[in-house]
Design a protein around this motif. Structure first.
Motif, PDB file in Angstrom:
ATOM      1  N   GLN A  95      -1.776  15.176   0.417  1.00 29.78           N
ATOM      2  CA  GLN A  95      -2.458  13.958   0.930  1.00 29.78           C
ATOM      3  C   GLN A  95      -1.919  12.694   1.286  1.00 29.78           C
ATOM      4  N   PHE A  96      -1.845  12.038   0.564  1.00 30.91           N
ATOM      5  CA  PHE A  96      -0.583  10.913  -0.484  1.00 30.91           C
ATOM      6  C   PHE A  96       0.181  10.645   0.689  1.00 30.91           C
ATOM      7  N   LEU A  97       0.600  11.828   1.101  1.00 25.29           N
ATOM      8  CA  LEU A  97       2.098  12.491   1.820  1.00 25.29           C
ATOM      9  C   LEU A  97       2.254  11.788   3.169  1.00 25.29           C
ATOM     10  N   LEU A  98       1.101  12.477   3.735  1.00 21.64           N
ATOM     11  CA  LEU A  98       0.569  12.235   5.080  1.00 21.64           C
ATOM     12  C   LEU A  98      -0.029  10.673   5.292  1.00 21.64           C
ATOM     13  N   ILE A  99      -0.570  10.487   4.449  1.00 18.82           N
ATOM     14  CA  ILE A  99      -1.318   8.676   4.764  1.00 18.82           C
ATOM     15  C   ILE A  99       0.192   8.470   4.453  1.00 18.82           C
ATOM     16  N   ARG A 100       1.170   8.404   3.450  1.00 19.82           N
ATOM     17  CA  ARG A 100       2.575   6.772   3.795  1.00 19.82           C
ATOM     18  C   ARG A 100       3.012   7.933   5.071  1.00 19.82           C
TER      19      ARG A 100
ATOM     20  N   ARG B 271       0.876  -1.332  -0.108  1.00 22.29           N
ATOM     21  CA  ARG B 271      -0.531   0.292   0.146  1.00 22.29           C
ATOM     22  C   ARG B 271       0.744   1.601  -0.159  1.00 22.29           C
ATOM     23  N   GLU B 272       2.070   0.991   1.257  1.00 26.02           N
ATOM     24  CA  GLU B 272       2.775   2.559   0.970  1.00 26.02           C
ATOM     25  C   GLU B 272       3.372   2.543  -0.815  1.00 26.02           C
ATOM     26  N   LYS B 273       3.499   1.724  -0.960  1.00 23.82           N
ATOM     27  CA  LYS B 273       4.559   2.230  -2.116  1.00 23.82           C
ATOM     28  C   LYS B 273       3.677   2.710  -3.607  1.00 23.82           C
ATOM     29  N   VAL B 274       2.232   2.129  -3.434  1.00 21.42           N
ATOM     30  CA  VAL B 274       1.730   2.247  -4.200  1.00 21.42           C
ATOM     31  C   VAL B 274       1.124   3.559  -4.098  1.00 21.42           C
ATOM     32  N   LEU B 275       1.224   3.721  -3.229  1.00 16.61           N
ATOM     33  CA  LEU B 275       0.831   5.913  -2.764  1.00 16.61           C
ATOM     34  C   LEU B 275       1.612   6.210  -2.691  1.00 16.61           C
ATOM     35  N   ARG B 276       3.247   5.900  -2.715  1.00 16.01           N
ATOM     36  CA  ARG B 276       4.245   6.848  -3.194  1.00 16.01           C
ATOM     37  C   ARG B 276       3.949   7.598  -4.693  1.00 16.01           C
ATOM     38  N   PHE B 277       3.627   6.205  -5.743  1.00 13.52           N
ATOM     39  CA  PHE B 277       3.109   6.369  -6.981  1.00 13.52           C
ATOM     40  C   PHE B 277       2.635   7.007  -7.088  1.00 13.52           C
TER      41      PHE B 277
END
Length: 247
Positions: free
Chosen positions: A54-59, A25-31
């Motif tokens: 938002q993606f950065l915060l979730i990561r 999940r973290e790699k997908v969010l980084r993408f």
């Protein structure tokens, strides 16, 4: 029946296992984060800029306590002096994991700052350290981890080249008709070339990440689309590695 064929397809099963992992999940969010950064620059989209944050915060949330993983890995690599790894590669890997642990630890402070959990108050000096210096320190330790990785990558490529030369020298001494020895040599060469390809791929990965962190530190002044594209490529590398690791 068609629905069952899709739902129980091996690829779908593998995708579910992939997304069931925190790393996946973290790699997908980084993408998605770096893709949003690329789109935000090319299309001037405010929505893409917001999604990037938002993606950065979730990561950052997903990476909570991840420094422990790198501390443990660094300890195992350091203690395993009988490992078959090249000494330079082993020590560079130890350094990389130590720097990553510090980087991610400082990044946890950034997370607490973003959630406004850390007491800010009226202390200007403390506020300056938390808001400015901690993020900068974090990026420097990320840079140090990347540089350690580059040392490991280059050494891995050199070691593979030396092994190929040694195998070629030994192969020239093999007598004609010894098919078993020839077959074993072919397998060995294939494995060495795969190791070299892996080290070269990782070197490209680290160099692209270097572009990102040097821009974060303002040592480079690349456009956001260049930084975003670098992040997209390295994120795809990460997704690929996690995907292959799923059994």
């Amino acid at each position: 029946m068609v629905c069952d064929t899709v739902v129980y397809h091996p690829w779908v099963t593998h995708l579910i296992k992939f997304l069931d992992t925190t790393a996946g999940r973290e790699k997908v969010l980084r993408f998605l984060q770096y893709l949003s950064r690329f789109i935000a620059f090319t299309s001037k989209s405010i929505k893409a800029q917001s999604l990037q944050l938002q993606f950065l915060l979730i990561r950052k949330v997903l990476r909570f306590l991840k420094p422990l993983n790198h501390i443990q890995l660094a300890s195992k690599l350091f203690d395993n002096k009988l490992s078959s790894l090249d000494p330079v590669v082993r020590l560079a890997s130890v350094a990389k994991n130590v720097f990553l642990a510090i980087y991610l630890g400082l990044d946890q402070i950034n997370l607490l700052r973003l959630f406004k959990i850390l007491p800010m108050g009226s202390n200007v000096k403390l506020n300056g350290i938390i808001n400015l210096k901690v993020p900068r320190w974090a990026n420097y330790f990320w840079l140090f981890s990347i540089l350690s990785g580059i040392v490991s990558d280059v050494r891995g490529i050199q070691a593979s080249d030396l092994e190929l030369q040694q195998v070629a020298l030994e192969e020239s001494k093999v007598e004609d008709g010894k098919h078993d020895s020839i077959r074993e040599t072919e397998i060995l060469i294939k494995n060495i070339r795969q190791a070299k390809t892996g080290a070269t791929r990782k070197l490209v990965w680290d160099l692209l990440d270097c572009i990102i962190v040097l821009n974060n530190l303002n040592h480079l002044k690349s456009r956001d689309d260049v930084v975003g594209l670098s992040g997209v490529i390295t994120s795809l590398f990460g997704v690929q590695d996690v995907w292959k690791s799923i059994k």
